[in-house]
Design a protein around this motif. Structure first.
Motif, mmCIF file in Angstrom:
data_model
loop_
_atom_site.group_PDB
_atom_site.id
_atom_site.type_symbol
_atom_site.label_atom_id
_atom_site.label_comp_id
_atom_site.label_asym_id
_atom_site.label_seq_id
_atom_site.Cartn_x
_atom_site.Cartn_y
_atom_site.Cartn_z
ATOM 1 N N UNK A 290 -10.014 -6.058 8.663
ATOM 2 C CA UNK A 290 -10.308 -5.866 10.079
ATOM 3 C C UNK A 290 -10.983 -7.106 10.656
ATOM 4 N N UNK A 291 -11.974 -7.629 9.925
ATOM 5 C CA UNK A 291 -12.726 -8.778 10.435
ATOM 6 C C UNK A 291 -11.830 -9.985 10.677
ATOM 7 N N UNK A 292 -10.881 -10.197 9.787
ATOM 8 C CA UNK A 292 -10.059 -11.406 9.889
ATOM 9 C C UNK A 292 -8.726 -11.139 10.590
ATOM 10 N N UNK A 293 -8.584 -9.956 11.192
ATOM 11 C CA UNK A 293 -7.359 -9.633 11.942
ATOM 12 C C UNK A 293 -6.097 -9.839 11.119
ATOM 13 N N UNK A 294 -6.101 -9.377 9.894
ATOM 14 C CA UNK A 294 -4.909 -9.556 9.063
ATOM 15 C C UNK A 294 -3.805 -8.595 9.516
ATOM 16 N N UNK A 295 -2.571 -9.090 9.480
ATOM 17 C CA UNK A 295 -1.419 -8.263 9.877
ATOM 18 C C UNK A 295 -0.928 -7.474 8.665
ATOM 19 N N UNK A 296 -0.111 -6.438 8.887
ATOM 20 C CA UNK A 296 0.428 -5.670 7.752
ATOM 21 C C UNK A 296 1.173 -6.578 6.772
ATOM 22 N N UNK A 297 1.915 -7.550 7.289
ATOM 23 C CA UNK A 297 2.668 -8.440 6.401
ATOM 24 C C UNK A 297 1.717 -9.246 5.538
ATOM 25 N N UNK A 298 0.630 -9.727 6.150
ATOM 26 C CA UNK A 298 -0.322 -10.534 5.391
ATOM 27 C C UNK A 298 -1.001 -9.697 4.315
ATOM 28 N N UNK A 299 -1.375 -8.465 4.685
ATOM 29 C CA UNK A 299 -2.032 -7.597 3.692
ATOM 30 C C UNK A 299 -1.066 -7.277 2.561
ATOM 31 N N UNK A 300 0.190 -7.012 2.905
ATOM 32 C CA UNK A 300 1.184 -6.752 1.855
ATOM 33 C C UNK A 300 1.284 -7.940 0.915
ATOM 34 N N UNK A 301 1.300 -9.141 1.493
ATOM 35 C CA UNK A 301 1.434 -10.341 0.656
ATOM 36 C C UNK A 301 0.236 -10.474 -0.277
ATOM 37 N N UNK A 302 -0.968 -10.189 0.246
ATOM 38 C CA UNK A 302 -2.175 -10.276 -0.595
ATOM 39 C C UNK A 302 -2.105 -9.245 -1.716
ATOM 40 N N UNK A 303 -1.747 -8.003 -1.356
ATOM 41 C CA UNK A 303 -1.674 -6.927 -2.364
ATOM 42 C C UNK A 303 -0.661 -7.303 -3.448
ATOM 43 N N UNK A 304 0.490 -7.792 -3.019
ATOM 44 C CA UNK A 304 1.516 -8.131 -4.011
ATOM 45 C C UNK A 304 1.079 -9.294 -4.889
ATOM 46 N N UNK A 305 0.339 -10.241 -4.286
ATOM 47 C CA UNK A 305 -0.169 -11.349 -5.092
ATOM 48 C C UNK A 305 -1.127 -10.814 -6.159
ATOM 49 N N UNK A 306 -2.016 -9.883 -5.732
ATOM 50 C CA UNK A 306 -2.999 -9.350 -6.685
ATOM 51 C C UNK A 306 -2.331 -8.506 -7.766
ATOM 52 N N UNK A 307 -1.269 -7.798 -7.376
ATOM 53 C CA UNK A 307 -0.608 -6.922 -8.334
ATOM 54 C C UNK A 307 0.179 -7.707 -9.389
ATOM 55 N N UNK A 308 0.508 -8.956 -9.094
ATOM 56 C CA UNK A 308 1.405 -9.679 -10.012
ATOM 57 C C UNK A 308 0.789 -10.945 -10.596
ATOM 58 N N UNK A 309 -0.514 -11.160 -10.380
ATOM 59 C CA UNK A 309 -1.100 -12.396 -10.892
ATOM 60 C C UNK A 309 -2.075 -12.128 -12.028
ATOM 61 N N UNK A 310 -2.518 -13.183 -12.672
ATOM 62 C CA UNK A 310 -3.553 -13.169 -13.717
ATOM 63 C C UNK A 310 -3.231 -12.161 -14.825
#
Lengths: 335, 582
Positions: A290-310
């Motif tokens: 909310x604070x950084x005004x992230x869009x649904x696409x951006x949040x999806x990209x972050x979630x997918x990055x976290x789900x598939x990294x490290x």
């Protein structure tokens, strides 16, 4: 020529020209600006602690590297939701008998802009650790450390805050690292730095020099999502770190985290959008999305990055599903 | 904004051209060398043909050649008129005869001019000014060196008094007010009375000025390190009581100079004095505007800050130095300035345009858009005084270029003038809106300020100091250490600025691309290292400069074995006059 050979006439003319131009381009505009601007109706004046924190910010010359201005150009969008206006600075007055006004707009951005830092990075634990040793939270940072804002004590008193510093940065310190009042005030000031919303009927200034928009995920195609790694770095890595492992005793690891690997997408999106504080051993997470005004696409990209990294290897998600949850959150918070 | 358009932006093109000018000179040299190599080759071919011809030459032809040779070789014996008597230089027309020594690793540069008559008291005052200035140069750039190294190793130390945010203004203010300002004023105490052709009104006032300004910089530096500053505006970090000392110091010297000029025995006021007096008047106006209490609420402070910081640089340092240059350059080249009127045009144009450009440090900020536009227009207008000034200086050089290689002071002048052109116009290019997108807030600004304050101001000041101190003390510096100072400072400056400009451009593009901020920090790491290396070279060169200065002024008695006729006769006479002591 007589004029050029008369020192009084010559020097008076030069002085008059300079003073005249000074009045036109500096004095009159400055007076006009200060007389015709007032703080926005939603502006919250600094509390005493915040004001003392601002003095500490000034004394240590933080403005040498940190600006406090969101320019009306597209590249500054990351620092605030709207371009800065004169009213944002109108509450600044002369500091005291000895010191001039400090608008702290700055001219160098060796470190990030701080206009909205209170919103972007509200956690006090993060700030204190970062002040004590910036490289403990941001490996690549070149910000100076401010250990003189902290004391080493045997016991932590009531109303005092201990800073949990990773062992690598505690060289030869046996006691507990406790924040002084100055440090607490400074963090209070940083937390107070937020863009005041414009009154409802006012349209913000436009951001110029727009980047070309790439059409986004209409069909849910993964290939069109923004760069998840970069977004993670920008929005999440200062706490959870680039390697996803967080910092022991301060910020939880995302590697093998049940929330990241699990299937409860609603909880996941909720945490990003609204913050999270279920475990006392860790610092509270702010409402980053909310604070950084992230869009649904951006949040999806972050979630997918976290789900598939490290070493994480979970199923990725679609932007439509995220968008639906975000819409639900919006309607519930509005009611 | 798409990045592929980068090279069609005028600001970028101008900057590239300015950077390319020195390269262009290098290319021209390469072309000349290549041309020489080619003509050498074709001559060799010709020689081969000629040798063929020689083989088949007839004896008749040889006879004719022999005759011609004898005719050509006929010469007078050079004593047809004088006879055999020994030559005698009755009027001392032969002077400065140099004998070639067998090995010369370093070319012998021209010696300084003989000492003109300058009151010994004034000499002392000027040397005090220049000595204090040199001290501040060392201290101020030591602070700068530390600040630069902290970009590479942020955990260098953890003392609050030496932390980056506090030390940075200590560096900038010490080199501004301590080094450059004191050096300029000291030189003005030489120039103003000389071009007015009267002694300076009060030498005592000069000392008061010196004490006040030194006190101001000492107190200011301590305050800044202790965390007492004026609120964050660049170069306005000293609090008002500290800056007041500076203001009074400049004010009393200004009155002193004005009284001197009023008494002048020349009819006209030489253009140097226009620049010097105006710079001092303007500095007082600028400081008064910036430090006047009771106003500058909110953005008023920012508008005044933009005005202050840029006028400080342009109306004090630049104007003052140009004034000094209008005296020293023609004097060093031993010819009048190319065009007096161009100097006057540059003077008025500088006032008109420079005053307008302050707010170009806040392009796209919340200050009024029209004010930003005025600043950009003013920045473009600066082309007029800069081109007029540069043309004037270079045309004065024309015909005397050969003097550069034989002088240890002129290279400083030339570098100062070249950077005056490229550095100032770079400022114009940076002020455009598009270039602001890329370069604003990046290290490009730092590179630019060093190209100007260091490349222009410092190089000129060094040139002036090496010019006059030998005249004041009668002692010349060791030309090897002067050369080392020059080259280390120049190479250091190039190592400092070029990588920073390149890295800063990449940084700006990265920001425009919306990449994570921390990437822009790690991107800069190698360029910051280069900056530290260049800065270290510059710093070493200042130690050499301080040594040279010390060498020129130290009062140690030199053992001179007289070699000139006058010297030998004088020594003999002195020897004869000496009372018998034992």
């Amino acid at each position: 020529m007589h004029f050029f050979d008369d020192h009084k006439k010559l020097f008076r003319t030069a002085l008059a020209l300079f003073v005249g131009l000074t009045i036109m381009v500096a004095i009159l505009p400055a007076i006009h600006n200060q007389e015709n601007n007032a703080p926005l109706p939603g502006y919250k004046p600094l509390t005493e602690a915040e004001y003392l924190g601002k003095k500490c910010f000034i004394a240590n010359g933080c403005v040498a590297c940190h600006t406090q201005q969101v320019r009306n150009v597209d590249m500054d969008k990351v620092w605030g939701s709207r371009p800065g206006i004169a009213a944002d600075y109108a509450a600044n007055t002369r500091t005291d008998l000895w010191r001039n006004t400090a608008t702290l707009m700055g001219t160098e951005r060796t470190g990030p802009d701080l206009t909205n830092i209170g919103k972007r990075q509200p956690g006090i634990a993060w700030h204190l650790l970062h002040l004590y040793q910036p490289r403990a939270v941001v490996e690549k940072s070149i910000m100076p450390a401010y250990p003189w804002l902290f004391e080493i004590k045997k016991d932590v008193g009531i109303n005092e805050m201990e800073v949990i510093v990773p062992p690598a940065f505690r060289q030869a310190i046996n006691g507990k690292i406790v924040a002084t009042k100055e440090a607490i005030d400074l963090v209070a000031y940083l937390q107070s730095l937020q863009q005041t919303p414009l009154p409802d009927d006012k349209e913000p200034k436009e951001f110029l020099y727009k980047k070309k928009e790439t059409p986004l995920a209409a069909n849910g195609n993964q290939g069109n999502l923004p760069d998840g790694q970069a977004l993670y770095k920008q929005n999440c890595a200062s706490c959870h770190q680039d390697n996803g492992e967080g910092l022991k005793g301060a910020f939880p690891s995302l590697k093998g985290s049940p929330v990241v690997l699990g299937n409860n997408l609603e909880l996941y999106v909720n945490i990003i959008m609204q913050g999270y504080d279920p475990r006392p051993e860790f610092a509270a997470m702010p409402a980053v999305g909310t604070n950084n005004n992230l869009t649904p696409e951006e949040i999806t990209a972050i979630i997918n990055h976290e789900k598939t990294s490290w070493g994480n290897n979970a199923q990725t998600v679609m932007p439509q599903a995220v968008k639906k949850i975000m819409d639900d959150i919006k309607t519930t918070t509005k009611q | 904004m798409e990045t592929k358009n980068l090279f069609s932006e005028s600001g970028i093109i101008i900057t590239l051209i300015l950077i390319l000018i020195p390269l262009l000179f290098a290319v021209i040299i390469v072309i000349i060398k290549a041309y020489a190599a080619i003509s050498q080759y074709s001559k060799r071919k010709e020689l081969e043909k000629f040798n063929e011809y020689l083989k088949g030459i007839s004896s008749d032809e040889l006879e004719i050649l022999e005759q011609q040779k004898r005719a050509f070789e006929f010469s007078l014996s050079n004593n047809e008129l004088a006879g055999e008597s020994i030559p005698f230089d009755k009027k001392g027309l032969l002077d400065n005869i140099r004998e070639a020594t067998p090995l010369r690793f370093i070319e012998q540069k021209k010696k300084g001019q003989p000492r003109p008559y300058i009151e010994p008291a004034l000499t002392k005052l000027i040397l005090w000014y220049l000595g204090c200035a040199t001290g501040w140069l060392l201290l101020g750039t030591t602070a700068g060196e530390m600040v630069g190294i902290k970009f590479v190793t942020p955990d260098l130390d953890h003392y609050s008094w030496l932390s980056f945010g506090r030390l940075r203004p200590v560096h900038t203010n010490a080199v501004f007010w301590g080094w450059a300002s004191l050096a300029m004023l000291g030189l003005a105490y030489y120039v103003v009375p000389r071009v007015s052709n009267v002694p300076v009104t009060s030498i005592k006032t000069g000392y008061w000025s010196l004490i006040l300004i030194n006190a101001s910089v000492i107190a200011g530096s301590i305050c800044l390190m202790a965390g007492i500053n004026n609120g964050g505006g660049e170069y306005r970090e000293y609090i008002w009581p500290v800056m007041a000392l500076m203001g009074i110091g400049v004010f009393i010297s200004l009155r002193n100079f004005l009284k001197t000029i009023a008494k002048r025995t020349t009819k006209e006021i030489y253009v140097s004095n226009w620049y010097i007096i105006s710079a001092m008047m303007f500095l007082l106006v600028i400081a008064a505007v910036a430090y006047w209490p009771g106003w500058q609420k909110g953005l008023g402070e920012t508008i005044v800050q933009g005005y202050y910081m840029h006028q400080g640089v342009g109306m004090w340092f630049m104007l003052f130095n140009l004034g000094l240059l209008y005296y020293f350059l023609p004097q060093q080249l031993n010819k009048p300035i190319y065009s007096y009127s161009l100097g006057i045009l540059a003077f008025w144009a500088q006032i008109v345009f420079y005053t307008l450009i302050g707010t170009h440090h806040f392009i796209f900020s919340a200050i009024p858009w029209w004010l930003q536009t005025i600043a950009i227009v003013g920045s473009a207008g600066m082309i007029i005084p800069v081109v007029a000034g540069t043309t004037n200086f270079l045309m004065t050089f024309t015909g005397s270029w050969n003097k550069i290689s034989g002088s240890y002071t002129l290279p400083f002048y030339l570098i100062g003038i070249v950077f005056y052109f490229t550095g100032s116009l770079q400022g114009t290019a940076e002020a455009f809106r598009f270039t602001n997108l890329i370069w604003h807030f990046t290290d490009f600004t730092v590179a630019h300020s060093h190209i100007t304050m260091y490349g222009i101001i410092c190089f000129m000041l060094w040139g002036f100091i090496y010019t006059i101190v030998p005249r004041l003390t009668g002692k010349e510096p060791n030309q090897i250490t002067v050369g080392a100072h020059f080259w280390m400072a120049l190479i250091g400056l190039i190592f400092y600025t070029f990588p920073l400009m390149y890295g800063a451009t990449l940084k700006g593009l990265l920001w425009m691309d919306g990449k994570p901020f921390i990437d822009s920090v790690s991107l800069m790491a190698p360029y910051w290292l280069w900056r530290a290396i260049g800065g270290t070279l510059m710093w070493f060169s200042h130690i050499l400069f301080a040594y040279n200065f010390y060498y020129m002024v130290k009062q140690k008695e030199e053992i001179v074995i007289p070699s000139t006729p006058t010297g030998i006769l004088k020594a003999k006479q002195e020897l004869g006059n000496q009372p018998v002591t034992n």
